[in-house]
Design a protein around this motif. Structure first.
Motif, mmCIF file in Angstrom:
data_model
loop_
_atom_site.group_PDB
_atom_site.id
_atom_site.type_symbol
_atom_site.label_atom_id
_atom_site.label_comp_id
_atom_site.label_asym_id
_atom_site.label_seq_id
_atom_site.Cartn_x
_atom_site.Cartn_y
_atom_site.Cartn_z
ATOM 1 N N ASP A 90 37.611 23.875 44.541
ATOM 2 C CA ASP A 90 38.351 24.816 44.334
ATOM 3 C C ASP A 90 38.137 25.694 43.271
ATOM 4 O O ASP A 90 38.168 26.980 43.561
ATOM 5 N N ARG B 250 65.789 9.569 46.049
ATOM 6 C CA ARG B 250 65.893 10.507 46.983
ATOM 7 C C ARG B 250 66.733 11.290 48.303
ATOM 8 O O ARG B 250 66.020 10.658 49.192
ATOM 9 N N GLU C 279 41.470 23.279 51.639
ATOM 10 C CA GLU C 279 41.571 21.098 52.425
ATOM 11 C C GLU C 279 40.469 20.696 52.408
ATOM 12 O O GLU C 279 39.521 21.540 52.672
ATOM 13 N N SER D 110 43.778 15.133 43.648
ATOM 14 C CA SER D 110 42.815 14.247 43.571
ATOM 15 C C SER D 110 43.386 13.753 41.745
ATOM 16 O O SER D 110 43.622 14.612 41.230
ATOM 17 N N GLY E 89 64.601 12.394 51.145
ATOM 18 C CA GLY E 89 64.429 12.496 52.371
ATOM 19 C C GLY E 89 64.382 11.526 52.296
ATOM 20 O O GLY E 89 63.355 10.872 53.502
ATOM 21 N N SER F 160 50.313 11.445 51.979
ATOM 22 C CA SER F 160 49.471 11.564 53.633
ATOM 23 C C SER F 160 47.661 11.501 53.291
ATOM 24 O O SER F 160 47.141 11.499 54.071
ATOM 25 N N HIS G 5 54.926 16.058 53.195
ATOM 26 C CA HIS G 5 55.479 15.976 51.648
ATOM 27 C C HIS G 5 57.437 16.628 51.979
ATOM 28 O O HIS G 5 58.711 16.358 51.754
#
Ligand code: PGD
Length: 777
Positions: free
Chosen positions: A506, A333, A456, A122, A745, A641, A435
């Protein structure tokens, strides 16, 4: 400051910050209300994802330990990813985890702990989860195996220092939007400048002005040219010319433009002679003297899909103009992602544009909003991470290789390294099942660990593969300081809600662990949350004071809600300085000049990254069985995500699934209609998505954005696929080249078919089975 304070200090609302915008927020009757920061000229609707986030059923509300781990202890386990959870008290969770950290530390040392913990987390500077993990592992465990580079810019971060300068310098301290508005005649956008990307800046963004800047440049007469397989990559206001370009062929386009410029003597030889090194080697390749293949527009036509005449016309148009060559993150990428970036530096050199106002190479302009902006004079500090006692590292996107092949050798940037032998991985603030690529393989990789720990807020697929899932607060549930090197506001991000369930920050989780490991003082320095926020804000305060500007103390800043900091003067950065005096201000390359070819890279001997930029056909491109390119780019309805369960992201879904976009011809040939469910598959795997037809794209591509939470399901024919539409289930896990080993990716060769019959349900937004410890039999 007082007028601003009056304006935004509506007692009902608090100012908060996210990577996708500053916003005002309040709780009313238990409901969260958000509105954009009033001075934002172009706010992004993504802030609406917060409205139903705090109390969503997918929140992690209690510490949980995977049942298999609890019953059998640490060790490789094929149930990881498909097991129940046992909820335990915080004390039990932290006691168990502290014991396990001690076991791994004593038996194997900190070099057996992977703490890369890649992810965007964040926006706040203190509760930046990755920094928290690193600080904890350094202070309490003696260090960890780290990862280097990013999923965003894996290839460019390695190639650019060899040939020009640090990628960050070229993106953040080089061509600015202000100069483009004022000076640029032609902006070549390879890979586009899409609003969904420049809406985001890690650390926060209060003013979305890129669209207005592009409009102003276009109104002055700047011509925008988009090279991309899809049209929707530049704002319409720029009145851009779209040159439909096959995926992975940007290098061939640039070579053809360079060929015409050199052949017709439209290039800037004086610039090349004064500022570049290695021209002769590249020129011989360009003209076909080394391989008998002149890189002419005729040669490029069959590769790129762009008519030779058009390439001639474009090249001639560039001569004598102020030109920006911009490449998005996305073009690098992909397999051989180093090449378009290196070639873009060379094209801008051939045009003699580097270091001119509104000219040159703009790396990743608009790929996130930091780039092309001016740096601010006094950004806030960050959490110090301490000393890492472990030297081993991996390029970030090689995580599955590391876990599957401990001790195996691998190439990276001219070195032969060995994968460390990891027993425990610690993750907070990232979602590898978002990712990383080849998610079946990633599952196998995480199953090799003794223990996998995840903090999480929500039950992501990563959390569902962990042994310890520790509930983390969301940004709106804790206090923080928001800011970034390009952000004019430093924001007092006040908590507006109580932590959900038993969630802890955290920091608090690590304090609990550090205490058990006898390292609390070293980790916390006896500061609580507000103590750290004051420390982090101090850098802004002293910066303002040094400039003799009003420098409110922390208490005043916290009460005001924000401070405004000025931008540094736009000097054009190191490239302008180099242009002005290449002897006194050389580039940080071996020659001190732009390396049009590089003896160093040549000596590495990589076939996939030779000593000059080159067209290298993709090794894993479309074939008879998989004739389409899948483009898996960034989503428009969320960041990566994050908050995929949020109201705005959900409003984008069809039949509860991600939407893929395809050309009507591709659909018709396969009997697919708008709204049908399709199965996208490759040699790696498959996923489902809902079809949307769009003629403004090349017929040989299908686009499925990243970000749909991974939802593995066994379908009617027994295949394990992602029922929700996560493209990383389909994309192979390969590096860009042995040079950078970056994430590739963005692209994969796929086939597409209509998916008839009953659809496997989407269950990823429901928590997994959890039982309290006393109900486990
Ligand atoms: P996010 O979804 O941002 O993705 O990958 P990244 O892992 O950064 O994950 C952040 C996670 O952190 C979320 O699950 C969120 O809930 C959690 N989180 C947020 N705040 C906190 C907190 O304070 N504490 C804790 N413990 N958790 C928190 C992004 C990566 O994906 C990137 S940067 C890029 S550029 C890549 N792009 C592509 C691509 O273009 N194509 C493909 N196929 N794949 C990609 N993957 C990469």
């Amino acid at each position: 400051m007082s007028d601003a304070r009056d304006k935004y200090q509506d007692p009902q609302y608090a100012l908060h910050s996210s990577h996708w915008g500053s916003f005002l927020v309040r709780q009313e009757a238990g409901k969260l209300q958000v509105k954009p920061y009033p001075d934002d000229p172009n706010p992004y609707r993504l802030i609406e994802n917060f409205t139903n986030a705090l109390d969503h059923p997918v929140r992690v509300d209690k510490p949980a330990v995977r049942r298999g781990w609890l019953e059998h202890g640490p060790g490789p386990d094929s149930r990881r990813g498909n097991d129940e959870y046992v909820t335990v008290s915080w004390d039990r969770a932290l006691d168990l985890l502290a014991d396990e950290l001690q076991r791994v530390g004593k038996q194997y040392g900190p070099g057996a702990i992977f703490g890369g913990s890649y992810g965007w987390s964040s926006a706040g500077r203190f509760h930046h989860a990755q920094s928290q993990v690193h600080r904890f592992l350094n202070t309490a465990m003696g260090g960890y195996v780290k990862s280097v580079n990013t999923y965003s810019a894996g290839a460019s971060a390695v190639i650019l220092p060899h040939v020009m300068a640090d990628a960050d310098d070229l993106a953040r301290r080089n061509v600015t939007w202000d100069r483009i508005v004022e000076h640029t005649d032609i902006l070549l956008a390879f890979g586009g400048i899409a609003s969904k990307n420049y809406a985001v800046a890690s650390g926060g963004i209060s003013h979305h002005f890129e669209r207005d800047a592009m409009r102003a440049a276009a109104d002055r007469g700047c011509k925008f040219v988009l090279f991309s397989p899809q049209r929707a990559e530049l704002p319409e206001e720029t009145r851009f010319e779209w040159i439909p370009t096959r995926p992975a062929t940007d290098t061939a386009v640039m070579l053809a433009l360079a060929y015409v410029l050199v052949k017709e003597s439209l290039h800037d030889q004086a610039f090349i002679d004064r500022y570049c090194d290695g021209w002769d080697v590249f020129r011989a390749y360009l003209l076909g003297e080394t391989d008998d293949i002149p890189k002419s527009p005729v040669w490029a036509e069959s590769i790129t899909g762009i008519a030779a005449n058009k390439l001639y016309e474009l090249a001639r148009m560039l001569a004598g103009k102020r030109v920006v060559v911009a490449t998005s993150h996305s073009v690098q990428r992909a397999e051989h992602g180093e090449q378009p970036i290196w070639m873009a530096t060379v094209l801008a050199a051939i045009l003699g544009q580097h270091g001119l106002p509104g000219g040159g190479f703009a790396y990743a302009l608009g790929s996130i909003a930091h780039y092309g902006r001016q740096l601010v004079a006094a950004p806030p500090g960050s959490l110090p991470q301490g000393e890492n006692g472990v030297r081993d590292y991996i390029p970030v996107a090689r995580v599955a290789d590391m876990l599957l092949h401990p001790g195996a050798p691998f190439d990276y940037n001219g070195q032969k390294l060995r994968y460390p032998r990891i027993k425990l991985a610690y993750w907070a603030g990232g979602n590898p099942f978002h990712h990383h690529q080849d998610l079946k393989r990633l599952t196998l990789a995480f199953q090799q660990l003794d223990t996998f720990v995840v903090h999480e807020s929500v039950w992501t697929a990563t959390a569902r593969h962990a042994d310890f899932v520790l509930p983390a607060t969301m940004t709106l549930e804790r206090n923080d300081v928001g800011g970034s090197p390009t952000e004019p506001l430093v924001i007092a991000m006040r908590a507006v809600a109580r932590p959900w369930g038993q969630a802890r920050s955290d920091y608090d989780i690590f304090c609990g662990l550090a205490e058990r490991l006898g390292a609390l003082d070293a980790f916390s320095e006896n500061r609580d949350e507000m103590g750290w926020l004051a420390e982090i804000y101090e850098k802004t305060r002293t910066g303002l004071e040094d400039m003799r500007l009003p420098a409110p103390d922390f208490a005043t800043f916290w009460e005001q809600g924000f401070v405004r900091i000025p931008a540094r003067p736009d000097t054009g950065g190191m490239i302008a300085a180099f242009r002005n005096d290449p002897i006194a201000r050389p580039l940080p390359t071996p020659s001190g000049r732009i390396q049009v070819s590089s003896p160093v890279v040549h000596r590495f001997g990589y076939a996939d990254c030779p000593g000059h930029p080159a067209w290298l056909p993709p090794g894993r491109g479309p074939d008879q069985d998989h004739p389409l390119w899948l483009i898996a780019n960034q989503p428009a309805d969320k960041l990566h995500s994050q908050l995929d369960f949020g109201a705005y992201s959900q409003s984008y879904k069809r039949k509860g699934r991600a939407v893929c976009t395809l050309h009507p011809d591709v659909a018709e040939a396969r009997g697919i209609k708008e709204g049908d469910c399709v199965r996208i598959f490759s040699t790696t795997g498959a996923c489902l998505a809902i079809a949307k037809l769009n003629a403004d794209m090349l017929p040989e591509v299908v686009q499925l954005p990243t970000g749909a939470w991974y939802n593995p399901a066994v379908d009617k024919r027994g295949e394990l696929l992602c029922a929700h539409g996560n493209p990383n289930a389909v994309i192979p896990d390969i590096g860009t080249s042995p040079l950078a080993q970056g994430c590739a990716g963005q692209l994969a060769a796929v086939q597409l078919e209509r998916y008839d019959g009953e659809l496997p349900p989407v269950t990823c937004f429901m928590p997994p089975v959890q039982r309290p410890a006393d109900q486990v039999v």
